[in-house]
Structure formats: structure tokens, C-alpha cells
Design a protein around this motif. Structure first.
Motif, mmCIF file in Angstrom:
data_model
loop_
_atom_site.group_PDB
_atom_site.id
_atom_site.type_symbol
_atom_site.label_atom_id
_atom_site.label_comp_id
_atom_site.label_asym_id
_atom_site.label_seq_id
_atom_site.Cartn_x
_atom_site.Cartn_y
_atom_site.Cartn_z
ATOM 1 N N THR B 168 -6.128 -5.283 11.590
ATOM 2 C CA THR B 168 -5.209 -6.589 11.337
ATOM 3 C C THR B 168 -3.859 -6.464 10.763
ATOM 4 O O THR B 168 -2.858 -7.093 11.511
ATOM 5 C CB THR B 168 -5.922 -7.355 10.143
ATOM 6 O OG1 THR B 168 -7.363 -7.605 10.645
ATOM 7 C CG2 THR B 168 -5.203 -8.457 9.654
ATOM 8 N N THR B 169 -3.479 -5.377 10.128
ATOM 9 C CA THR B 169 -2.121 -5.239 9.639
ATOM 10 C C THR B 169 -1.292 -4.703 10.987
ATOM 11 O O THR B 169 -0.169 -5.134 11.153
ATOM 12 C CB THR B 169 -2.091 -4.002 8.605
ATOM 13 O OG1 THR B 169 -3.246 -4.261 7.734
ATOM 14 C CG2 THR B 169 -0.719 -4.078 7.935
ATOM 15 N N VAL B 170 -2.078 -3.802 11.745
ATOM 16 C CA VAL B 170 -1.415 -3.387 12.904
ATOM 17 C C VAL B 170 -0.934 -4.436 13.802
ATOM 18 O O VAL B 170 0.048 -4.626 14.426
ATOM 19 C CB VAL B 170 -2.048 -2.203 13.720
ATOM 20 C CG1 VAL B 170 -1.673 -1.845 15.160
ATOM 21 C CG2 VAL B 170 -2.205 -0.847 12.978
ATOM 22 N N LEU B 171 -1.689 -5.207 14.217
ATOM 23 C CA LEU B 171 -1.614 -6.395 15.190
ATOM 24 C C LEU B 171 -0.628 -7.275 14.625
ATOM 25 O O LEU B 171 0.286 -8.134 15.159
ATOM 26 C CB LEU B 171 -2.951 -7.102 15.453
ATOM 27 C CG LEU B 171 -3.741 -6.144 16.336
ATOM 28 C CD1 LEU B 171 -5.170 -6.963 16.771
ATOM 29 C CD2 LEU B 171 -3.168 -5.365 17.165
ATOM 30 N N ALA B 178 7.035 -8.215 18.570
ATOM 31 C CA ALA B 178 7.155 -8.523 19.857
ATOM 32 C C ALA B 178 7.593 -9.748 20.245
ATOM 33 O O ALA B 178 8.074 -9.973 21.299
ATOM 34 C CB ALA B 178 5.920 -8.336 20.485
ATOM 35 N N LEU B 179 7.641 -10.773 19.266
ATOM 36 C CA LEU B 179 7.875 -12.315 19.526
ATOM 37 C C LEU B 179 9.296 -12.427 20.277
ATOM 38 O O LEU B 179 9.337 -13.347 21.225
ATOM 39 C CB LEU B 179 7.556 -13.084 18.432
ATOM 40 C CG LEU B 179 7.044 -14.542 18.621
ATOM 41 C CD1 LEU B 179 6.046 -14.567 19.401
ATOM 42 C CD2 LEU B 179 6.896 -15.126 17.209
ATOM 43 N N GLU B 180 10.204 -12.125 19.583
ATOM 44 C CA GLU B 180 11.734 -12.378 20.121
ATOM 45 C C GLU B 180 11.682 -11.735 21.766
ATOM 46 O O GLU B 180 12.327 -12.402 22.423
ATOM 47 C CB GLU B 180 12.581 -11.830 19.215
ATOM 48 C CG GLU B 180 12.854 -12.802 18.014
ATOM 49 C CD GLU B 180 12.841 -14.272 18.223
ATOM 50 O OE1 GLU B 180 13.651 -14.730 19.228
ATOM 51 O OE2 GLU B 180 11.939 -14.886 17.782
ATOM 52 N N GLY B 181 11.131 -10.428 21.814
ATOM 53 C CA GLY B 181 11.385 -9.979 23.173
ATOM 54 C C GLY B 181 10.496 -10.721 24.268
ATOM 55 O O GLY B 181 10.977 -10.979 25.404
ATOM 56 N N GLN B 279 6.572 2.543 19.991
ATOM 57 C CA GLN B 279 7.599 1.777 19.020
ATOM 58 C C GLN B 279 7.145 0.846 18.220
ATOM 59 O O GLN B 279 7.626 -0.044 17.497
ATOM 60 C CB GLN B 279 8.417 0.857 20.205
ATOM 61 C CG GLN B 279 9.251 1.758 21.036
ATOM 62 C CD GLN B 279 10.180 0.923 22.169
ATOM 63 O OE1 GLN B 279 9.614 -0.178 22.298
ATOM 64 N NE2 GLN B 279 10.987 1.642 22.578
ATOM 65 N N PHE B 280 5.645 0.606 18.317
ATOM 66 C CA PHE B 280 4.934 -0.225 16.996
ATOM 67 C C PHE B 280 4.159 0.770 15.965
ATOM 68 O O PHE B 280 3.895 1.914 16.490
ATOM 69 C CB PHE B 280 3.671 -0.733 17.948
ATOM 70 C CG PHE B 280 4.363 -1.806 18.833
ATOM 71 C CD1 PHE B 280 4.556 -2.920 18.396
ATOM 72 C CD2 PHE B 280 4.492 -1.367 20.327
ATOM 73 C CE1 PHE B 280 5.265 -4.039 19.425
ATOM 74 C CE2 PHE B 280 5.129 -2.294 21.058
ATOM 75 C CZ PHE B 280 5.433 -3.825 20.614
ATOM 76 N N LEU B 293 -6.594 4.095 20.834
ATOM 77 C CA LEU B 293 -6.548 2.671 20.452
ATOM 78 C C LEU B 293 -5.281 1.988 20.710
ATOM 79 O O LEU B 293 -5.066 0.629 20.806
ATOM 80 C CB LEU B 293 -6.766 2.582 18.786
ATOM 81 C CG LEU B 293 -8.176 2.953 18.439
ATOM 82 C CD1 LEU B 293 -7.970 3.244 17.031
ATOM 83 C CD2 LEU B 293 -9.057 1.953 18.907
ATOM 84 N N ALA B 294 -4.393 2.434 21.401
ATOM 85 C CA ALA B 294 -3.203 1.990 22.080
ATOM 86 C C ALA B 294 -3.454 0.906 22.821
ATOM 87 O O ALA B 294 -2.726 -0.277 22.861
ATOM 88 C CB ALA B 294 -2.443 3.255 22.526
ATOM 89 N N PRO B 295 -4.464 0.924 23.841
ATOM 90 C CA PRO B 295 -4.770 -0.070 24.636
ATOM 91 C C PRO B 295 -5.007 -1.438 23.808
ATOM 92 O O PRO B 295 -4.613 -2.502 24.322
ATOM 93 C CB PRO B 295 -6.010 0.128 25.254
ATOM 94 C CG PRO B 295 -6.260 1.665 25.220
ATOM 95 C CD PRO B 295 -5.400 1.832 23.996
ATOM 96 N N LEU B 296 -5.562 -1.492 22.600
ATOM 97 C CA LEU B 296 -5.938 -2.756 21.772
ATOM 98 C C LEU B 296 -4.739 -3.226 21.237
ATOM 99 O O LEU B 296 -4.398 -4.351 21.452
ATOM 100 C CB LEU B 296 -6.883 -2.447 20.546
ATOM 101 C CG LEU B 296 -8.352 -2.113 20.904
ATOM 102 C CD1 LEU B 296 -8.529 -0.841 21.996
ATOM 103 C CD2 LEU B 296 -9.175 -1.943 19.592
ATOM 104 N N LEU B 297 -3.805 -2.319 20.968
ATOM 105 C CA LEU B 297 -2.395 -2.667 20.625
ATOM 106 C C LEU B 297 -1.466 -3.513 21.738
ATOM 107 O O LEU B 297 -1.201 -4.583 21.569
ATOM 108 C CB LEU B 297 -1.351 -1.669 20.050
ATOM 109 C CG LEU B 297 -0.080 -1.896 19.888
ATOM 110 C CD1 LEU B 297 -0.029 -2.733 18.667
ATOM 111 C CD2 LEU B 297 0.727 -0.736 19.621
ATOM 112 N N LEU B 298 -1.564 -2.686 22.733
ATOM 113 C CA LEU B 298 -0.854 -3.138 23.973
ATOM 114 C C LEU B 298 -1.395 -4.429 24.611
ATOM 115 O O LEU B 298 -0.585 -5.285 25.089
ATOM 116 C CB LEU B 298 -0.519 -2.033 24.975
ATOM 117 C CG LEU B 298 0.300 -0.826 24.422
ATOM 118 C CD1 LEU B 298 0.200 0.382 25.610
ATOM 119 C CD2 LEU B 298 1.716 -1.122 24.423
#
Lengths: 328, 328
Positions: B168-171, B178-181, B279-280, B293-298
Motif C-alpha cells: 500500500t505504501t509503495v503504491l 508518477a502522476l505529473e509525468g 526510481q521508485f 515484485l517490480a512488475p506489481l509496481l510497474l
């Protein structure tokens, strides 16, 4: 002179001396595409051996834990000097696997890292090979059907060897039959910027090959090989009357998926090319092998289309902007 | 109320009662895409179990000979009523396999054909899931890492369970970052007709998902998920300054392939979006699990981009012309 068949025979003898429970089919681009039919064959027919297709670098970095002394690794590089594939052969050999490499040239760096090699026959796109019975897809099947013959008593290998003797006639007839259609298709589609290909089962690999090697690499057209079963779960939404598709209809067990896609493409698209293996004369090919050998036929027909497309676009199949020209 | 974790626990108990040497990961479209990371995990870590990803109908028609009583078949369908996937579950059950199905809804036809189900948590694209630790990719890993824990004493499962508590925190942080980009990207690329995605290893599946589900299905843009290792063996010839690419950089062992593609894309292209997991902030995720777990983030970040793209194009992510609207 050592013939490819002699080379294959020696490899089949080597199979007998070891336990093999994993087959890794490893290559890059068009050479990787030719691995797919053999995976389909092993998946369908082997009760004890699994098959995987990997891009050469993916294979190395992924580093499958089951790769080892009971693995057979088959690699291919046309000129035997694709560095990633040579590295993959070395990597597999260090793990104790039996390493077999295919190449068109007599020898090359890839040969130095392999236990065995097979030198396959080759002809440029659209031309008839003088020895289609030992061309790349045929050699792959000899190696994988030969494996299942030795390990599980599978009876397809003998049927394959007999069937391949008829390939020259099959391909000659196919070319004569396809040529006019190919010219018309090329004329009508030469200016398209996107052309999708589609297939399933044993033919997915050649749809992939045509998309990445012919359309993207050699004609600089946008493309993508869509799996006919996946089509209805996303990709079909890009279909419109002006979006061109090339659909392959094979003779294998997955044909119903391709036929379902055909129906939809006909209803909602207009720029459709269908290459149906049923429409070609496969006399001399064992009835049980027709499904497995359809990719050899369809791949050849696709290359007749490639030659005509290049003639119509005025963009030769040999032209590159990056490959072998800039560092990468 | 049964929680997903309880459901997973019961399945892990069931693993203990049988021999399992094959895992078949079976689904369609976006649900198939989420199987790839678990195949990557099993490939890398299991010495005795193989994993395959198949489209549901391909699985049935291909009819793998090794499918049987020693197989685990994991399927997924968001609403549990994809007919091909329900049929695949029935097909696998008839072969004696252990059949586990994932769905978002409490029950559905797919559940009737399965030995066990898991109801995963879900949130629309770009929104934070209230339970990301039991979202679809997370549940898949629980099932496959749990399998290797039970069968081979693999220690990743416990690390996974702990790591998922930080998702939850990571996302949350990832979205804020990521939002502005995403807004800027959407504005700049809304009129593109072709956008390619690219990745390798554990992240290939989410590149595939973004290509076929978001771009093709939901935005009607031409696309294709190019494998970063295959890129240099054909596809890269379509690159030009005006061809847009989205490249994923993961944290798994195949990252060097993605970095090689990055270098080339920077040299020869201009319309490049790079999403780099490095970068996250992945604080709380076990060091050994970051690659997996990087795919869950990406995937989450890509969906933030999807929402902004839909806003910029004025083409809502829900709009379809064929899916659930016409016969197919």
C-alpha cells in the motif's frame, strides 16, 4: 562430405547414451521462430520431456534451475555468429547439457561451443531449396521427433523422414499456386504502414517470424503476431475496415481458434489475407504429419509473398538501417 | 467471511497431499499476462517443477501430454465467466489435475469447474486497491511461491507475505511520483496511432498487458509488446525518431537486456518513455523479492498512465466496439 542427415543420426545416437527430461530451444529472432513447431510437437506427444523456447539472452539471464546434465539444448544461428546464441551454447555446456547447434555455414563460433552441429540447407526467400528435407524447420523436427523416437518409441520420426522426401514437389506446387495471389496482394498493400499477422498452435512461430523478420525488419512496416486465441481478449478492438491482417489457417488441432478469428475478421475487417494450408496440395506427406508440416509449407508461401511485397514497395528485403551497420 | 489468505492457506495444505511436477498457468488476455511473473519465478527457482503459460483455448487444443494427476493448473478470469477459461478448468479437472482458479467475484461458472478458488481484491486502473496484498499478481505469487515452499523448502514465500504488507505504501508513493509525468506523457502522445511496449524477464507480461489491454483494447492504438532481447533481431528496424516506445526497466536478472535496448532507443529514437523500477521507493520490500515484485509496481504505474492517456484522448477506458457487444 558429412550430410545433415548423417549429423542428425550421430546426435540421435548420442541421445541414447543419456537421460533427457528437458529440451530448451534457444535462439534469436527468425531462428527462435523456427523452434515453436518443435515445442508444439513435444508438448503434444511427450509424456516425460518438457520443451521451452527462449530468446538466447533471456535464457542466460533467466538461468532456469532445471537446466543441467539431463537437458538437451538446441540452438540456431544462420551464420553461427550471433553472439548471444554462442554465449547461450557455452552457458548450457557449462551446466552439463547436451548442446546441439544448427547453422547454415560449415563452421562458426557457435560450433566451437557445441557438442554437435547440423549444417542445414537454405535458399533465399521465395526460392526453392535444393534440399528442403534438410532445411532449418525440417532439421529441427528431425532432432525433436528423433528424440521422442529414441526415448519414448514415438513413431512420427520415420513418418517424418519419408514425408520430407515429398517436400520439393509440395513446395513447387505451392509456389506456382501462390504466385499470382502474392503479386496482387503486394500491389494492393504496398503502402500499408501496419500489417498484423495471426495464427495459433504449431503455426504461431511463423506468424511471429513474418511479423518481426519480414514486415518489421525487411519492410519497415509496423506489425505484431497476434495469437488467434488472445485476439478476442483485447487485440480485436483495433480491427477496422482499414486494418490489414494476414491470417494463417493450419492443419493442427488448434485450427478451430484460427477459424473463429477468420469469421470475425470477415465480419468486421476488409483487408484480409488468408493463407489456408488446406488449399495446397500436400500429397506425399503422411496424413498424421500434415498438421506438423503445415508450417513448413505456410512459411514458404509467406516468403513468396515477401518477395512480391518487396518488389512492389521498392524496398529490397536486404535493406537495413541498423542491423550490421551501427553498434548495438 | 473467507479471506483470500485463508483460501490460499487451504490450497497450500492441498499441495502437501499430492505430487506436483508441472504447473500450467492458463487464462486469456490480461488474466494470462499476470501469469508470466510466476513462470519466471518457477523457472528460476524450481529444480523439479516446470511452468507453462497458455491461452485457455490453446491449452485445450494443444492438450499437453504431461498434463495429469501430477499437474497443478492455475486459471484466472476477472468475473469468472470467460467461457474458454471455464472450459480449460473442466478439461484440466477431467485429466486429474489440481485446479485452482482466481476471480474477483465471489463465485461464477469458473468456480464450479475448480477444486479451489481465490477471490482477489481489485481496484480500477490508477486507483489504490484497499488490499494490494491480495490483488491478482500478489495472489498468483502466493500460490506459486507457496508451492515451492512446500515442495522444495524455498524461502521466498515467507518473505513475500511480509513484503506484501508494504505494498500500500509503495503504491501510494509511486502514484504520487508518477502522476505529473503521466499527465505530460498523455498530452504529448494522445494522437499517436502506434505505441510499442518493451521489457524482458519478469516484466514481459505487463508490457504485453499494457499493449493488448490498454493500448489496443481500451485506446484502439496499434501496439505490440517487443521482447527486449528479440528487439535487436528484427523489430528494431522499425525504430525511427517518430516511433513511440514505452520501455520498462525492472530489477530482475534480465535488466541488462532492457538497458541495452534503452541505449539504442536513446540513440535512434526520440519518443521514448522509460519506467524504471529503480526510481521508485520500494522500502519494506525484502531485498531478494524486489526483482519479483517490480512488475506489481510497474503495472500499477502503467495504469496511472492509462488513466491519463484516456483523459487526454477523450476515449474512456471502458469504451468497446466489439467486446460484449457483438457475437464472437
Amino acid at each position: 562430405m558429412t550430410t545433415a542427415q548423417d549429423q542428425v543420426n550421430r546426435i540421435i545416437e548420442a541421445y541414447k547414451e543419456r537421460t533427457i527430461n528437458r529440451v530448451f530451444l534457444v535462439a534469436c529472432g527468425g531462428s527462435a521462430a523456427l523452434m515453436y513447431p518443435s515445442k508444439y510437437f513435444i508438448d503434444r506427444e511427450s509424456t516425460s520431456i518438457t520443451a521451452e523456447v527462449y530468446n538466447s539472452n533471456e535464457f542466460i539471464y533467466r538461468n532456469p534451475s532445471t537446466l543441467g546434465a539431463e537437458s538437451l539444448v538446441i540452438l540456431c544461428s544462420h551464420k553461427g555468429k550471433t553472439p548471444e546464441t554462442t554465449n547461450a551454447a557455452k552457458f548450457a555446456k557449462d551446466k552439463g547439457a547436451l548442446v546441439v547447434s544448427l547453422m547454415y555455414v560449415p563452421t562458426a563460433p557457435l560450433a566451437d561451443e557445441s557438442d554437435f552441429i547440423v549444417n542445414y540447407s537454405w535458399a533465399p526467400p521465395g526460392e526453392l531449396d535444393s534440399h528442403p528435407e534438410i532445411a532449418n524447420y525440417a532439421v529441427l523436427y528431425r532432432l525433436t521427433m528423433g528424440l521422442l523416437a529414441v526415448k519414448e518409441g514415438n513413431d512420427k520420426y520415420e513418418k517424418l523422414v519419408r514425408s520430407l522426401n515429398s517436400m520439393t514437389t509440395v513446395l513447387q506446387k505451392a509456389k506456382a499456386q501462390a504466385l499470382e495471389g502474392a503479386k496482387a496482394y503486394a500491389k494492393a498493400n504496398k503502402d500499408e504502414s501496419v500489417i498484423y499477422t495471426m495464427a495459433s498452435g504449431v503455426n504461431y512461430g511463423i506468424a511471429y517470424s513474418f511479423a518481426i523478420c519480414i514486415l518489421m525488419e525487411m519492410q519497415w512496416k509496423h506489425s505484431h503476431a497476434i495469437h488467434a486465441g488472445e485476439f478476442f481478449h483485447g487485440p480485436f478492438e483495433i480491427l477496422d475496415k482499414d486494418v490489414p491482417f494476414i491470417l494463417l489457417l493450419g492443419l493442427d488441432e488448434t485450427r478451430p481458434m484460427e477459424e473463429r478469428a477468420l469469421k470475425f475478421l470477415k465480419e468486421h475487417g476488409e483487408k484480409l489475407l488468408v493463407l489456408d494450408a488446406k488449399q495446397f496440395d500436400m500429397s506425399g506427406i503422411d496424413e498424421e504429419l500434415k498438421g506438423y508440416l503445415a508450417p513448413l509449407l505456410l512459411n514458404f508461401v509467406l516468403r513468396v509473398y515477401a518477395v512480391e511485397l518487396a518488389a512492389a514497395t521498392g524496398h529490397p528485403l536486404e535493406t537495413r538501417r541498423y542491423m550490421f551497420k551501427v553498434p548495438y
